[in-house]
Each structure stands twice: as structure tokens, then as C-alpha cells.
Scaffold this motif. Structure first.
Motif, PDB file in Angstrom:
ATOM      1  N   ASP A   7       0.631   9.103  -1.182  1.00 58.16           N
ATOM      2  CA  ASP A   7       0.892   8.339  -2.404  1.00 58.16           C
ATOM      3  C   ASP A   7       1.481   6.975  -2.076  1.00 58.16           C
ATOM      4  O   ASP A   7       1.204   5.991  -2.766  1.00 58.16           O
ATOM      5  N   THR A   8       2.298   6.919  -1.038  1.00 62.35           N
ATOM      6  CA  THR A   8       3.030   5.706  -0.671  1.00 62.35           C
ATOM      7  C   THR A   8       2.770   5.385   0.795  1.00 62.35           C
ATOM      8  O   THR A   8       2.769   6.287   1.641  1.00 62.35           O
ATOM      9  N   PHE A   9       2.555   4.108   1.081  1.00 62.90           N
ATOM     10  CA  PHE A   9       2.392   3.669   2.466  1.00 62.90           C
ATOM     11  C   PHE A   9       3.099   2.342   2.660  1.00 62.90           C
ATOM     12  O   PHE A   9       2.927   1.406   1.881  1.00 62.90           O
ATOM     13  N   TYR A  10       3.921   2.281   3.698  1.00 60.15           N
ATOM     14  CA  TYR A  10       4.505   1.024   4.153  1.00 60.15           C
ATOM     15  C   TYR A  10       4.482   1.049   5.668  1.00 60.15           C
ATOM     16  O   TYR A  10       5.162   1.873   6.297  1.00 60.15           O
ATOM     17  N   GLY A  11       3.656   0.200   6.262  1.00 61.36           N
ATOM     18  CA  GLY A  11       3.529   0.210   7.699  1.00 61.36           C
ATOM     19  C   GLY A  11       2.367  -0.640   8.143  1.00 61.36           C
ATOM     20  O   GLY A  11       2.038  -1.650   7.509  1.00 61.36           O
ATOM     21  N   LYS A  22       3.036 -15.114  16.981  1.00 58.64           N
ATOM     22  CA  LYS A  22       1.726 -15.075  16.331  1.00 58.64           C
ATOM     23  C   LYS A  22       1.036 -13.731  16.519  1.00 58.64           C
ATOM     24  O   LYS A  22       1.271 -13.015  17.480  1.00 58.64           O
ATOM     25  N   ASN A  23       0.165 -13.419  15.571  1.00 58.75           N
ATOM     26  CA  ASN A  23      -0.602 -12.178  15.579  1.00 58.75           C
ATOM     27  C   ASN A  23      -2.074 -12.490  15.346  1.00 58.75           C
ATOM     28  O   ASN A  23      -2.416 -13.257  14.444  1.00 58.75           O
ATOM     29  N   ASN A  24      -2.934 -11.876  16.136  1.00 60.18           N
ATOM     30  CA  ASN A  24      -4.378 -12.100  16.003  1.00 60.18           C
ATOM     31  C   ASN A  24      -5.124 -10.866  15.522  1.00 60.18           C
ATOM     32  O   ASN A  24      -6.349 -10.891  15.433  1.00 60.18           O
ATOM     33  N   ARG A  25      -4.409  -9.802  15.212  1.00 62.26           N
ATOM     34  CA  ARG A  25      -5.073  -8.564  14.805  1.00 62.26           C
ATOM     35  C   ARG A  25      -4.672  -8.189  13.382  1.00 62.26           C
ATOM     36  O   ARG A  25      -3.498  -8.008  13.082  1.00 62.26           O
ATOM     37  N   GLN A  26      -5.667  -8.048  12.540  1.00 54.57           N
ATOM     38  CA  GLN A  26      -5.431  -7.722  11.133  1.00 54.57           C
ATOM     39  C   GLN A  26      -4.682  -6.395  10.987  1.00 54.57           C
ATOM     40  O   GLN A  26      -3.798  -6.251  10.137  1.00 54.57           O
ATOM     41  N   GLU A  27      -5.005  -5.424  11.849  1.00 52.48           N
ATOM     42  CA  GLU A  27      -4.399  -4.093  11.718  1.00 52.48           C
ATOM     43  C   GLU A  27      -2.926  -4.061  12.061  1.00 52.48           C
ATOM     44  O   GLU A  27      -2.246  -3.067  11.806  1.00 52.48           O
ATOM     45  N   ASP A  28      -2.403  -5.156  12.654  1.00 50.84           N
ATOM     46  CA  ASP A  28      -0.985  -5.200  13.002  1.00 50.84           C
ATOM     47  C   ASP A  28      -0.113  -5.687  11.854  1.00 50.84           C
ATOM     48  O   ASP A  28       1.113  -5.601  11.927  1.00 50.84           O
ATOM     49  N   ARG A  29      -0.717  -6.189  10.800  1.00 51.29           N
ATOM     50  CA  ARG A  29       0.065  -6.736   9.693  1.00 51.29           C
ATOM     51  C   ARG A  29       0.738  -5.619   8.900  1.00 51.29           C
ATOM     52  O   ARG A  29       0.156  -4.560   8.664  1.00 51.29           O
ATOM     53  N   LEU A  30       1.968  -5.866   8.486  1.00 49.87           N
ATOM     54  CA  LEU A  30       2.663  -4.905   7.634  1.00 49.87           C
ATOM     55  C   LEU A  30       2.024  -4.877   6.259  1.00 49.87           C
ATOM     56  O   LEU A  30       1.646  -5.919   5.713  1.00 49.87           O
ATOM     57  N   GLU A  31       1.931  -3.692   5.709  1.00 50.09           N
ATOM     58  CA  GLU A  31       1.219  -3.505   4.450  1.00 50.09           C
ATOM     59  C   GLU A  31       2.022  -2.565   3.560  1.00 50.09           C
ATOM     60  O   GLU A  31       2.518  -1.530   4.005  1.00 50.09           O
ATOM     61  N   ARG A  32       2.142  -2.928   2.297  1.00 48.89           N
ATOM     62  CA  ARG A  32       2.824  -2.073   1.323  1.00 48.89           C
ATOM     63  C   ARG A  32       1.789  -1.597   0.324  1.00 48.89           C
ATOM     64  O   ARG A  32       1.220  -2.389  -0.422  1.00 48.89           O
ATOM     65  N   GLY A  33       1.512  -0.295   0.331  1.00 50.49           N
ATOM     66  CA  GLY A  33       0.439   0.207  -0.510  1.00 50.49           C
ATOM     67  C   GLY A  33      -0.898  -0.094   0.132  1.00 50.49           C
ATOM     68  O   GLY A  33      -1.079   0.042   1.336  1.00 50.49           O
ATOM     69  N   PHE A  34      -1.848  -0.539  -0.679  1.00 50.02           N
ATOM     70  CA  PHE A  34      -3.183  -0.852  -0.173  1.00 50.02           C
ATOM     71  C   PHE A  34      -3.470  -2.341  -0.332  1.00 50.02           C
ATOM     72  O   PHE A  34      -3.524  -2.850  -1.454  1.00 50.02           O
ATOM     73  N   GLY A  35      -3.608  -3.037   0.782  1.00 51.59           N
ATOM     74  CA  GLY A  35      -4.003  -4.441   0.748  1.00 51.59           C
ATOM     75  C   GLY A  35      -2.902  -5.420   0.419  1.00 51.59           C
ATOM     76  O   GLY A  35      -3.169  -6.621   0.298  1.00 51.59           O
ATOM     77  N   ASN A  36      -1.668  -4.948   0.263  1.00 51.72           N
ATOM     78  CA  ASN A  36      -0.554  -5.854  -0.031  1.00 51.72           C
ATOM     79  C   ASN A  36       0.198  -6.153   1.268  1.00 51.72           C
ATOM     80  O   ASN A  36       1.079  -5.410   1.683  1.00 51.72           O
TER      81      ASN A  36
END
Length: 474
Positions: A163-167, A183-197
């Protein structure tokens, strides 16, 4: 008069409906609170010996040491894979991940050109996951931290039962926010709250994950919840808070940084445990702490003593992990369970205590641990355990362990007498070697072909690590 009487009857009926609704709500709430909360804390790449409760005199882990004094400590706890992603896939499905083609290779990675690549790599969508089972029992589910089960949207945690994702979706990232200086070059390394935030936290990441976890627990304390706190600590990059580094003046280099990162991990765990105590829900909460694989001594200076080997190989140092389980007034405190268990056992155990019947779960390899640790069943939870990565593999049958290699004869060890795997008994037990080979092959022929594979040159490096760290020099 009839009109007034009719209104009174309607009001009386409405009051009955309201009272019944309130009573039903109270009953549901009361019943829900009888279901225990579940907090599953998974460390990343920690050394077997790098906790106070595991015997370390160098590292400081006061909160986890206290948890250990309130827990059952499992002396022979195993993961189903010696690297991060496949190990977590086994935990989430309760089955050997090789059975659905998720062999011991992370996603994404440096894969063979002929294999599944990129966004197609992930935990297959036809597999039912642990949070989905718990949602069926009325649990609120949350994942905080590392996912590593596929970067594509279709594999996203919120589409797999959380239901909840932060990571973050990937397997490792910086512990500090990304900016012009980091700097970061990988999209999957970005912190995300929920889906796409996507966002960046100014906190040290280990602290940020604990803070998000405590917020979730506070908001959902009135109903049963499942928290999967999936730390990336103490995985590389080697980044620690300056104030934590100061706590280890006698250590140097990576070992000092690792000690500081482990202290941060311990503090974060302590904050979560303190929140459970503060809210008065600790007694109704099952807590499990473990690690996803053995420590990669060459990259983060972790120690797996007295075990030989490291992450990514099938010596004990790659697959045996620290493991604590606490449930106040339900499980004995400060005790040790010595039979082998597997992290595959978490799914059926959690499902059973959530109110499900683990006998109704088909096609899994884990077992419900409760009858074994309570003493109702005095047998071994597992007589046989398996590990496999392409040609390399291992089988543990009772106290005997056979390891299969691509470049040398198989080795045989009696783990009850030789935890460090230094006395190879294969030549003196040829019939047992044959028997274990056959048992392993019978298991192996039931597996799916790997969906993706590393280039073979990386296997050569894996063999080098085995030879470097097999004699507990780490």
C-alpha cells in the motif's frame, strides 16, 4: 399523530442501525488488534560477525543487542541466495527463486547479450508475493527502502501488494541526497514516495527510512500492519555520518566506515523499536531482523568469522546470516534455536500468525516456524536446503554439505564439526558424495532455466573470491 409516530419509528430504526454499525465497527477493530503487527527488518551486505549479539567487540549495536536479549536468536539461519536480489525474491515468494528462473543474478546487471535484459528483468508477475497474502488478511502493507525486484513500472512495489512505498527501485545508491555535488545517472536510484513521486531527502538515508517507517506505524497503529524495512545499509557506497565515524577512533579505512554505517543502522532500528514501545503496540508485534546475504569482505571490509567465504559464493560466509525473532509473551526471550532455518520460512510464518492457514498456500518451499520454535515439533524444519548459480551449487542434508564447483571436484563438509569448512571429507566419503549429488540433481531438474545470466567472465571473479576468503582470512 400518525405522521409523528411514523417519524419516531424511523428515528428509532435509524438509532438501531447506527448502534449496530458502531458495535460492528468496534468488533472489527477489536478483532483486528488481535492480529499481530509484523515488522520485518532486512539489512544489506552486513558481515555475519559484525554485531554485538554475534560476538563483535569492535562494532557498537546496542539497540539490536537489546532486541537479541528479547528474541530467539537463530544460529543456523540461511538465505536462499548469496546475493541481494535473488535472496529477496525468495523471501517475497517463499520459494526457491530458481524455480521461476530468478537465478543468483541481480537485476539489472551486466548480463549475457542473449538473456532477458533491461526493463524485462524483474520478479515475474505471475508470482504471488508476501504482502499480497497479508493484504488478504486485512493488513496495511508498507515497504521502506530498497526494492531491487525490477525497475520497470510493472514491477513497482505498489503493484505487487504494498500500500505504501518510500525508497528506491534499484539495488544500491548514495546515502546522501543527489545534487550538483553528488550526481546520479540512474533513474532507479532516485527516492520515490508512492508511485512516480520522486524527491530527495536531506537526511542520511538510513535515518530517512527509519523516520518514514515510524510515521507509517503511528498512522496505522489502530489496525494490523506489515512493515518491510529494507535497508540498503551497509551496502556500498561506503558513506557514513561524520558524527558516527568519530565513535570509532581505533579503526581505519573501510572497516571504520563500516562500523559507523552499522552504528547508523542500529540507531535506525532503535528508533523503530522505540516508536512501537511509545505507542504501546510492541507486545502485539512480531519483529524479525536479518540480513540478505553474507558480507562482501573485499568491498566493504565486513567480517564473516568464523565462517569461510563471502557474499556471492556458497561457503557458509555467503549464505548463513544473523537472524532474530521477537514476539513478547508469545516467544521465549534470550534463547537460541540451533536447527537450520531459511528466510523462505518467513512467508508461511507471517501468514499463519496473521490469521491465515499456511496449509492452504500451495507450491512454496518455506515452512511455518512457529511449531518448531515453540517446541511442539522437535524435528528439523528442513532436512535439506539447496543453493544454485548456474554450474555452482550446494546442498545441505542434515549436517552434511556438498559444494559443486565448475573448476574442481566437489567438496564435502560436516558442519556440526567444521563450521569454517576447512576439512574437506569428500575423498573419505565417496558414497555420500554420490548420494548428495543425486539429491541435488533431482531438485535441479525441476527448475526453470534462468531468465537472465551474467557473462561467464564474472564467474571467474567469483571463484577468485572463494579462494581468497575460504579460510576465514576476512
Amino acid at each position: 399523530m400518525k405522521s409523528i409516530l411514523g417519524k419516531m419509528i424511523k428515528i428509532k430504526h435509524a438509532l438501531k442501525v447506527m448502534l449496530f454499525s458502531m458495535l460492528l465497527s468496534w468488533c472489527v477493530s477489536t478483532l483486528a488488534q488481535k492480529q499481530p503487527n509484523i515488522v520485518f527488518i532486512l539489512a544489506d551486505d552486513a558481515g555475519y560477525a559484525d554485531f554485538g549479539f554475534q560476538g563483535s567487540s569492535e562494532f557498537k549495536t546496542p539497540h539490536l543487542d537489546q532486541l537479541a536479549s528479547q528474541s530467539i536468536r537463530f544460529s543456523q539461519a540461511y538465505v536462499s541466495a548469496a546475493v541481494c536480489g535473488p535472496s529477496r525474491a525468495g523471501i517475497l515468494t517463499g520459494k526457491y527463486q530458481q524455480r521461476f528462473g530468478y537465478e543468483e543474478n541481480n537485476v539489472p546487471g551486466y548480463m549475457s547479450a542473449s538473456a532477458t535484459t533491461g526493463d524485462e528483468m524483474g520478479l515475474p508477475l505471475d508470482q504471488k508475493l508476501l504482502p499480497e497474502y497479508l493484504k488478504e488478511q486485512g493488513y496495511k502493507t508498507a515497504l521502506f527502502g530498497k526494492w531491487h525486484m525490477g525497475n520497470a513500472d510493472k514491477f513497482h512495489p505498489t503493484k505487487r501488494g504494498f500500500d505504501t512505498f518510500y525508497g528506491f527501485r534499484g539495488g544500491a545508491r548514495s546515502y546522501y541526497e543527489f545534487n550538483e555535488n553528488n550526481k546520479n545517472n540512474r533513474q532507479e536510484d532516485r527516492l520515490e514516495r508512492g508511485f512516480g513521486n520522486f524527491e530527495e531527502s536531506k537526511l542520511y538515508l538510513t535515518d530517512a527510512l527509519a523516520e518514514a517507517t515510524t510515521d507509517f506505524i503511528e498512522k496505522n497503529q489502530k489496525q494490523p500492519f506489515f512493515v518491510y524495512l529494507s535497508f540498503n545499509a551497509v551496502h556500498t557506497p561506503m558513506e557514513a555520518r561524520p558524527d558516527d565515524l568519530k565513535q570509532f577512533p581505533n579503526l581505519k579505512g573501510k572497516r571504520k566506515t563500516l562500523a559507523a554505517m552499522t552504528l547508523g543502522l542500529d540507531r535506525a532500528c532503535g528508533n523503530v523499536l522505540a516508536k512501537l514501545d511509545e505507542l504501546g503496540v510492541r507486545e502485539n508485534t512480531l519483529i524479525v531482523f536479518t540480513n540478505d546475504n553474507g558480507g562482501p569482505s573485499g568491498t566493504n571490509a565486513s567480517s564473516n568469522k568464523p565462517l569461510g567465504g563471502t557474499k556471492a559464493n556458497h561457503l557458509e560466509g555467503g549464505i548463513r546470516v544473523p537472524f532474530l525473532m521477537s514476539w513478547p509473551k508469545q516467544l521465549k526471550e534470550n534463547t537460541v534455536y540451533d536447527y537450520p532455518i531459511s528466510t523462505l520460512d518467513l512467508l508461511p510464518t507471517f501468514y499463519q500468525i496473521a490469521g491465515g492457514n499456511e496449509k492452504n498456500i500451495n507450491d512454496i518451499d518455506g515452512v511455518n516456524l512457529l511449531p518448531f520454535i515453540s517446541g511442539k515439533n522437535e524435528a528439523r524444519p528442513h532436512e535439506t536446503l539447496f543453493w544454485k548459480k548456474e554450474v555452482r551449487g550446494a546442498i545441505r542434508y542434515k549436517d552434511w554439505k556438498l559444494i559443486r564447483y565448475p573448476d574442481r571436484p566437489a567438496e564435502l563438509y560436516n558442519l556440526a564439526q567444521d563450521i569454517s569448512e576447512v576439512n574437506n571429507l569428500a575423498s573419505s566419503n565417496p558414497e555420500l558424495v554420490k548420494e548428495l549429488y543425486k539429491r541435488f540433481f533431482q531438485w535441479e531438474i525441476g527448475l526453470e532455466r534462468p531468465r537472465w545470466m551474467l557473462k561467464h567472465l564474472y564467474e571467474a571473479k567469483a571463484i577468485e573470491r572463494i579462494d581468497t576468503y575460504r579460510n576465514t582470512t576476512n
